[in-house]
Motif scaffolding. Sequence first.
Motif, PDB file in Angstrom:
ATOM      1  N   LYS A  63      47.913  34.636  23.434  1.00 37.14           N
ATOM      2  CA  LYS A  63      48.499  33.564  24.249  1.00 37.14           C
ATOM      3  C   LYS A  63      47.577  32.349  24.290  1.00 37.14           C
ATOM      4  O   LYS A  63      48.032  31.201  24.208  1.00 37.14           O
ATOM      5  CB  LYS A  63      48.772  34.068  25.662  1.00 37.14           C
ATOM      6  CG  LYS A  63      49.922  35.039  25.734  1.00 37.14           C
ATOM      7  CD  LYS A  63      50.084  35.581  27.133  1.00 37.14           C
ATOM      8  CE  LYS A  63      51.145  36.674  27.164  1.00 37.14           C
ATOM      9  NZ  LYS A  63      51.214  37.347  28.456  1.00 37.14           N
ATOM     10  N   GLU A 110      48.617  28.665  22.938  1.00 33.94           N
ATOM     11  CA  GLU A 110      48.551  27.502  23.828  1.00 33.94           C
ATOM     12  C   GLU A 110      47.587  26.450  23.276  1.00 33.94           C
ATOM     13  O   GLU A 110      47.804  25.252  23.461  1.00 33.94           O
ATOM     14  CB  GLU A 110      48.138  27.921  25.239  1.00 33.94           C
ATOM     15  CG  GLU A 110      48.244  26.829  26.262  1.00 33.94           C
ATOM     16  CD  GLU A 110      49.663  26.320  26.503  1.00 33.94           C
ATOM     17  OE1 GLU A 110      49.797  25.151  26.902  1.00 33.94           O
ATOM     18  OE2 GLU A 110      50.630  27.074  26.303  1.00 33.94           O
ATOM     19  N   THR A 161      48.490  22.588  22.726  1.00 32.55           N
ATOM     20  CA  THR A 161      47.647  21.546  23.316  1.00 32.55           C
ATOM     21  C   THR A 161      47.186  20.562  22.254  1.00 32.55           C
ATOM     22  O   THR A 161      47.139  19.350  22.501  1.00 32.55           O
ATOM     23  CB  THR A 161      46.441  22.179  24.036  1.00 32.55           C
ATOM     24  OG1 THR A 161      46.928  23.068  25.044  1.00 32.55           O
ATOM     25  CG2 THR A 161      45.551  21.124  24.674  1.00 32.55           C
ATOM     26  N   ARG A 169      50.196  14.991  30.331  1.00 29.11           N
ATOM     27  CA  ARG A 169      50.510  16.238  29.623  1.00 29.11           C
ATOM     28  C   ARG A 169      49.245  16.921  29.126  1.00 29.11           C
ATOM     29  O   ARG A 169      49.163  18.148  29.119  1.00 29.11           O
ATOM     30  CB  ARG A 169      51.467  15.965  28.467  1.00 29.11           C
ATOM     31  CG  ARG A 169      52.876  15.646  28.956  1.00 29.11           C
ATOM     32  CD  ARG A 169      53.875  15.459  27.846  1.00 29.11           C
ATOM     33  NE  ARG A 169      53.937  16.621  26.977  1.00 29.11           N
ATOM     34  CZ  ARG A 169      54.186  16.558  25.673  1.00 29.11           C
ATOM     35  NH1 ARG A 169      54.383  15.397  25.085  1.00 29.11           N
ATOM     36  NH2 ARG A 169      54.232  17.653  24.951  1.00 29.11           N
ATOM     37  N   GLU A 224      47.756  18.784  32.005  1.00 29.89           N
ATOM     38  CA  GLU A 224      48.545  19.992  32.265  1.00 29.89           C
ATOM     39  C   GLU A 224      48.224  21.095  31.257  1.00 29.89           C
ATOM     40  O   GLU A 224      48.083  22.259  31.628  1.00 29.89           O
ATOM     41  CB  GLU A 224      50.043  19.676  32.220  1.00 29.89           C
ATOM     42  CG  GLU A 224      50.529  18.844  33.386  1.00 29.89           C
ATOM     43  CD  GLU A 224      51.973  18.377  33.217  1.00 29.89           C
ATOM     44  OE1 GLU A 224      52.623  18.706  32.200  1.00 29.89           O
ATOM     45  OE2 GLU A 224      52.448  17.656  34.118  1.00 29.89           O
ATOM     46  N   CYS A 225      48.124  20.723  29.986  1.00 33.46           N
ATOM     47  CA  CYS A 225      47.817  21.709  28.945  1.00 33.46           C
ATOM     48  C   CYS A 225      46.425  22.305  29.130  1.00 33.46           C
ATOM     49  O   CYS A 225      46.237  23.521  28.984  1.00 33.46           O
ATOM     50  CB  CYS A 225      47.925  21.077  27.558  1.00 33.46           C
ATOM     51  SG  CYS A 225      49.620  20.779  27.026  1.00 33.46           S
ATOM     52  N   ASP A 263      44.799  22.521  31.918  1.00 33.09           N
ATOM     53  CA  ASP A 263      44.889  23.393  33.101  1.00 33.09           C
ATOM     54  C   ASP A 263      45.474  24.757  32.728  1.00 33.09           C
ATOM     55  O   ASP A 263      44.974  25.799  33.154  1.00 33.09           O
ATOM     56  CB  ASP A 263      45.741  22.745  34.189  1.00 33.09           C
ATOM     57  CG  ASP A 263      45.061  21.561  34.867  1.00 33.09           C
ATOM     58  OD1 ASP A 263      43.857  21.324  34.616  1.00 33.09           O
ATOM     59  OD2 ASP A 263      45.739  20.869  35.645  1.00 33.09           O
ATOM     60  N   ASN A 264      46.543  24.742  31.924  1.00 32.21           N
ATOM     61  CA  ASN A 264      47.152  26.003  31.478  1.00 32.21           C
ATOM     62  C   ASN A 264      46.174  26.825  30.646  1.00 32.21           C
ATOM     63  O   ASN A 264      46.073  28.046  30.816  1.00 32.21           O
ATOM     64  CB  ASN A 264      48.423  25.739  30.659  1.00 32.21           C
ATOM     65  CG  ASN A 264      49.566  25.238  31.498  1.00 32.21           C
ATOM     66  OD1 ASN A 264      49.599  25.427  32.713  1.00 32.21           O
ATOM     67  ND2 ASN A 264      50.523  24.586  30.861  1.00 32.21           N
ATOM     68  N   GLN A 273      43.615  28.473  32.852  1.00 34.13           N
ATOM     69  CA  GLN A 273      44.178  29.643  33.541  1.00 34.13           C
ATOM     70  C   GLN A 273      44.281  30.835  32.589  1.00 34.13           C
ATOM     71  O   GLN A 273      43.972  31.964  32.970  1.00 34.13           O
ATOM     72  CB  GLN A 273      45.547  29.312  34.127  1.00 34.13           C
ATOM     73  CG  GLN A 273      45.482  28.399  35.321  1.00 34.13           C
ATOM     74  CD  GLN A 273      46.870  28.005  35.827  1.00 34.13           C
ATOM     75  OE1 GLN A 273      47.887  28.365  35.240  1.00 34.13           O
ATOM     76  NE2 GLN A 273      46.896  27.251  36.918  1.00 34.13           N
ATOM     77  N   LEU A 274      44.708  30.582  31.361  1.00 36.18           N
ATOM     78  CA  LEU A 274      44.773  31.660  30.371  1.00 36.18           C
ATOM     79  C   LEU A 274      43.379  32.200  30.058  1.00 36.18           C
ATOM     80  O   LEU A 274      43.204  33.403  29.868  1.00 36.18           O
ATOM     81  CB  LEU A 274      45.439  31.169  29.082  1.00 36.18           C
ATOM     82  CG  LEU A 274      46.946  30.987  29.135  1.00 36.18           C
ATOM     83  CD1 LEU A 274      47.445  30.295  27.867  1.00 36.18           C
ATOM     84  CD2 LEU A 274      47.639  32.327  29.320  1.00 36.18           C
ATOM     85  N   LYS A 288      38.263  20.911  32.055  1.00 35.07           N
ATOM     86  CA  LYS A 288      39.222  20.760  33.148  1.00 35.07           C
ATOM     87  C   LYS A 288      38.620  19.937  34.285  1.00 35.07           C
ATOM     88  O   LYS A 288      39.246  19.006  34.800  1.00 35.07           O
ATOM     89  CB  LYS A 288      39.645  22.133  33.673  1.00 35.07           C
ATOM     90  CG  LYS A 288      40.576  22.053  34.858  1.00 35.07           C
ATOM     91  CD  LYS A 288      40.892  23.430  35.410  1.00 35.07           C
ATOM     92  CE  LYS A 288      41.670  23.329  36.689  1.00 35.07           C
ATOM     93  NZ  LYS A 288      41.943  24.638  37.276  1.00 35.07           N
TER      94      LYS A 288
END
Length: 108
Positions: free
Chosen positions: A41, A45, A49, A60, A63-64, A66-67, A70-71, A104
């Motif tokens: 994953k 991602e 990104t 965007r 946001e990417c 940040d994702n 988290q991953l 981040k």
Amino acid sequence: MMQINEIQQRFSNVERTINQVTQACETGSNMPQDLKDCVQKLDQETGRTKQVLQSQDQKRIVECVDNLEQLSDRTEQAVERASNLDANIRNAVMQAHRELSTLKHQLH
């Protein structure tokens, strides 16, 4: 806010580290499935990104990142749960997480 070229440069380092993690997981033995899933994953991602970075849409991009961070948290947790994990994989996951966390925080 960081300049787009600086973000792209930093992201290249992150991408390189994630590629190392992916390769290590592909060649490693006794890899827990949840760790493989997390790494897959994270790798997917990262590709998304990279495409968003080319759009230069800062909202965007944030946001990417940040994702991704988290991953990388989930991947780090999977590493912590894994026993007898190769030190290279452990170190690569931790490095990717540090780099993503730093990026981040610089974007916010």
